[in-house]
Design a protein around this motif. Structure first.
Motif, short mmCIF file in Angstrom:
data_model
loop_
_atom_site.label_atom_id
_atom_site.label_comp_id
_atom_site.label_asym_id
_atom_site.label_seq_id
_atom_site.Cartn_x
_atom_site.Cartn_y
_atom_site.Cartn_z
N SER A 41 0.85 -1.19 0.00
CA SER A 41 0.00 0.00 0.00
C SER A 41 0.88 1.24 0.00
CB SER A 41 -0.90 0.00 1.23
OG SER A 41 -1.59 1.22 1.36
N VAL A 42 0.61 2.17 -0.92
CA VAL A 42 1.40 3.39 -1.05
C VAL A 42 0.58 4.58 -0.58
CG1 VAL A 42 2.73 4.85 -2.60
CG2 VAL A 42 2.61 2.38 -3.02
N ASN A 43 0.96 5.14 0.57
CA ASN A 43 0.32 6.36 1.09
C ASN A 43 -1.19 6.23 1.24
OD1 ASN A 43 2.81 7.71 1.23
ND2 ASN A 43 2.68 8.29 -0.92
N ALA A 44 -1.63 5.22 1.96
CA ALA A 44 -3.06 5.07 2.25
C ALA A 44 -3.55 6.27 3.05
CB ALA A 44 -3.31 3.79 3.03
N PRO A 45 -4.78 6.74 2.79
CA PRO A 45 -5.30 7.86 3.59
C PRO A 45 -5.62 7.41 5.01
CG PRO A 45 -6.99 7.01 2.13
CD PRO A 45 -5.73 6.28 1.79
N GLU A 46 -5.39 8.30 5.97
CA GLU A 46 -5.73 7.96 7.35
C GLU A 46 -7.24 8.02 7.54
OE1 GLU A 46 -4.52 9.24 11.90
OE2 GLU A 46 -3.77 10.38 10.19
N LYS A 119 -18.99 -2.58 -1.80
CA LYS A 119 -17.60 -3.02 -1.63
C LYS A 119 -16.81 -2.91 -2.94
CE LYS A 119 -18.51 -6.23 2.14
NZ LYS A 119 -18.70 -7.63 2.50
N GLU A 120 -15.59 -2.41 -2.80
CA GLU A 120 -14.63 -2.40 -3.90
C GLU A 120 -13.87 -3.72 -3.78
OE1 GLU A 120 -13.02 0.56 -6.79
OE2 GLU A 120 -14.59 0.75 -5.28
N THR A 121 -13.93 -4.56 -4.81
CA THR A 121 -13.32 -5.89 -4.69
C THR A 121 -12.27 -6.12 -5.77
OG1 THR A 121 -15.08 -6.91 -6.03
CG2 THR A 121 -15.39 -6.90 -3.64
N GLU A 135 -6.63 6.97 -5.53
CA GLU A 135 -7.16 8.11 -6.27
C GLU A 135 -8.47 8.51 -5.60
OE1 GLU A 135 -7.61 7.02 -10.34
OE2 GLU A 135 -5.50 6.53 -10.63
N HIS A 136 -8.57 9.76 -5.15
CA HIS A 136 -9.73 10.22 -4.37
C HIS A 136 -9.95 9.33 -3.16
CE1 HIS A 136 -10.59 12.98 -7.58
NE2 HIS A 136 -10.83 12.01 -8.45
N ASP A 137 -8.87 8.89 -2.56
CA ASP A 137 -8.91 8.02 -1.37
C ASP A 137 -9.46 6.62 -1.65
OD1 ASP A 137 -7.95 10.11 0.22
OD2 ASP A 137 -9.95 10.90 0.53
N ILE A 138 -9.61 6.27 -2.90
CA ILE A 138 -10.11 4.95 -3.29
C ILE A 138 -8.95 4.15 -3.87
CG2 ILE A 138 -11.71 3.70 -4.80
CD1 ILE A 138 -13.50 6.22 -4.67
N PRO A 139 -8.73 2.91 -3.42
CA PRO A 139 -7.56 2.14 -3.88
C PRO A 139 -7.66 1.72 -5.34
CG PRO A 139 -8.96 0.78 -2.48
CD PRO A 139 -9.51 2.16 -2.41
N LYS A 140 -6.53 1.82 -6.05
CA LYS A 140 -6.42 1.35 -7.43
C LYS A 140 -5.26 0.35 -7.47
CE LYS A 140 -5.87 2.95 -12.22
NZ LYS A 140 -7.06 2.30 -12.75
N ALA A 141 -5.54 -0.86 -7.99
CA ALA A 141 -4.57 -1.95 -7.91
C ALA A 141 -3.74 -2.08 -9.18
CB ALA A 141 -5.30 -3.27 -7.63
N LYS A 142 -2.50 -2.57 -9.00
CA LYS A 142 -1.63 -2.92 -10.11
C LYS A 142 -0.85 -4.17 -9.73
CE LYS A 142 2.15 -1.21 -13.03
NZ LYS A 142 1.48 -1.63 -14.29
N ILE A 143 -0.84 -5.17 -10.62
CA ILE A 143 -0.11 -6.41 -10.37
C ILE A 143 1.23 -6.34 -11.09
CG2 ILE A 143 -0.09 -8.90 -10.86
CD1 ILE A 143 -3.11 -8.87 -10.32
N THR A 144 2.32 -6.65 -10.38
CA THR A 144 3.67 -6.46 -10.92
C THR A 144 4.25 -7.69 -11.59
OG1 THR A 144 4.71 -7.07 -8.83
CG2 THR A 144 4.16 -4.76 -9.13
N ASN A 145 3.71 -8.87 -11.29
CA ASN A 145 4.36 -10.11 -11.75
C ASN A 145 3.72 -10.73 -12.99
OD1 ASN A 145 2.41 -10.54 -9.37
ND2 ASN A 145 2.37 -12.54 -10.40
N ARG A 146 2.63 -10.16 -13.47
CA ARG A 146 1.99 -10.72 -14.67
C ARG A 146 1.14 -9.64 -15.33
NH1 ARG A 146 -3.53 -12.30 -13.59
NH2 ARG A 146 -3.99 -12.08 -11.36
#
Length: 518
Positions: A41-46, A119-121, A135-146
């Motif tokens: 997690s990079v810089n999650a909002p408190e 729920k964001e799944t 983005e706007h305090d909502i998580p956006k995922a990225k997979i690095t290995n595939r």
């Protein structure tokens, strides 16, 4: 003889080579799959403030006069390899990492999206490393290995933008329409209107999913997963009381516009489906058994709940559920008993839980979290800041000869904390009078309690941490069902008011009247 020997030798060699080949093949096929998933997690909002009447997802207005809500519990919920629901809450404003052990092909991560109330799944594979930015305090995922389609991985954001233009969805409006109504009488009709819109939006989304699958933008696995989740969402809508009533009334209409399809899962697949939150929601829904709600009012605060004791017993007898399902549902039912029923019920059903679950680790954690030591139920066990132990009975005896104003509170309780400045004022005003202000922390965490005492400026008063609040009959006898709760004792140690006024809300007048009469 030699010929026979050579033949036997060659046969043995062939068999040995064949055996080695089979053994090598076996070794190749039995290499275990990666059994961990790494989340970064990079810089999650408190926390963030969301303006309820602002209907653009992620947009925040600093000068809005609309009602506001603070969201503090950002985190990712998943089912661990022991079938226990866990939540990882990343540290705020830093790089934070967790490694999750898993033995399934996929792991579902879900987080509450405050802006949509749905729920964001994220569905990730065993062996994945996943980075979450916000983005706007909502998580956006990225997979690095595939390589994986962004649409597939971040489908919730995609559907919100393409189907709903980043505005509140019809599904959300069903759940939260009471927040938007100026006239409460419109609630039932608005729910039906939103439900009918949700059915249209459901059809659009199914077409969207079909198109994404046809164009190979999402995999077959993800397609089925998203479709099942959407179906489950519609079933949840139909279980809302007034919508359910409306659906029943319209059953006689048989045209395509009005036929309601019933959605369900094959419960023989419970073990493989359990990792999905929508399936766990489904199990919870069908195990409510249409029990009526019990309404409760506790001096201005209250709530409604079903009889979880009946639910617990029904789950045990329900032949639809295998042991995996029962392990999940019985703990959920017991939580309802723990929150809403008496100590004797908690003790009785904890014994039943021990007899009917195979999840020993989860049982031990429940016992630890709830401090389920029923041997001390007749006492209220207290700890001081110096870690000395005494009982509530000892506390009253130690303070005999004084008036006592007892404040039952907790560090997490906003109304409790809000009353503290007035409590401090009251304490100063009554400094020369024979009265002691005593603070008892109920259902709290000890480290949070200690910090809050300093912040609220009450460290010079008598402070006690209640060790067994969930299993003490003393709490029941005092009638404490919610906090803040205030009690007044006279110098004889007699309880003269079990529902005393709050500081700043009549406590001053009440105490003056009582003291002046004695």
């Amino acid at each position: 003889m030699i010929k026979n020997y050579l033949f036997a030798l060659s046969t043995l060699l062939i068999l040995t080579l064949f055996s080695c080949k089979k053994e090598n093949e076996k070794m190749v096929t039995e290499i275990p799959k990666p059994n961990k998933i790494v989340l970064i997690s990079v810089n999650a909002p408190e926390k963030y403030v969301h303006v309820m009447k602002q209907d653009s997802v992620g947009k925040k207005l600093k000068d809005s006069l609309g009602p506001k809500a603070k969201w503090n519990n950002n985190g990712f919920t998943y089912l661990d390899y022991m079938n226990n629901v866990q939540t990882w809450r990343p540290k705020a404003n830093v790089l934070d990492t967790i490694t999750i052990e898993t033995h399934n092909d996929y792991l579902e991560l879900s987080t509450n999206n405050f802006f949509t109330a749905i729920k964001e799944t994220f569905l990730v594979k065993n062996g994945d490393t996943v980075i979450f930015n916000y983005e706007h305090d909502i998580p956006k995922a990225k997979i690095t290995n595939r390589e994986v389609s962004d649409i597939e991985l971040n489908y919730n954001s995609y559907r919100l933008k393409n189907l709903f233009n980043n505005k509140y969805t019809s599904h959300y409006l069903i759940i939260a329409n009471i927040l938007f109504l100026e006239n409460i009488q419109d609630y039932e009709q608005k729910s039906i209107d939103y439900y009918n819109q949700a059915k249209l939006d459901f059809t659009k989304e199914i077409k969207l999913l079909d198109s994404l699958k046809s164009n190979k933008l999402i995999s077959q696995t993800n397609y089925r997963y998203r479709k099942d989740a959407l179906n489950m969402l519609m079933e949840q809508h139909k279980n809302i009381k007034n919508i359910k009533k409306w659906v029943e009334q319209n059953k006689s209409l048989r045209d395509k516009e009005t036929i309601e399809h019933v959605f369900g899962f094959n419960l023989s697949e419970t073990d493989s489906l359990m990792k999905f939150s929508f399936f766990r929601d489904y199990l919870n829904n069908i195990s409510q058994y249409e029990l009526n709600f019990i309404e409760e009012n506790n001096g201005g605060s209250g709530g409604s709940y079903i009889d979880s004791r009946i639910r617990f017993d029904s789950i045990i007898k329900d032949k639809r559920f295998n042991q995996t399902a029962k392990n999940f549902l019985l703990f959920d039912a017991y939580n309802g008993i723990g929150q809403n029923f008496k100590v004797k019920d908690k003790e009785e059903y904890f014994k039943k839980l021990q007899e009917n679950t195979t999840s020993i680790e989860k049982l031990d954690k429940l016992k630890e979290d709830y401090k389920l030591d029923f041997s001390k139920s007749n006492e209220l066990v207290l700890t001081t800041l110096k870690n000395d132990t005494l009982t509530y009975r000892n506390l009253l005896e130690n303070n005999k000869g004084k008036w006592l104003y007892m404040d039952f509170w907790a560090s997490w309780c906003a109304p409790c904390r809000k009353a503290m400045p007035e409590s401090n004022k009251l304490k100063k005003e009554f400094k020369e009078k024979n009265i002691e202000f005593i603070y008892l922390s109920l259902n709290d965490k000890k480290e949070n309690w200690k910090k809050a005492i300093v912040v609220e400026g009450i460290s010079t008063s008598q402070n006690y941490f209640i060790e067994n609040g969930k299993v003490s009959k003393v709490i029941e006898d005092l009638g404490i069902k919610s906090i803040p709760h205030y009690l007044i004792y006279n110098p004889k140690g007699e309880l003269v008011n079990g529902f005393a006024n709050r500081p700043g809300e009549g406590a001053r007048e009440e105490l003056n009247n009582l003291i002046s009469k004695n």
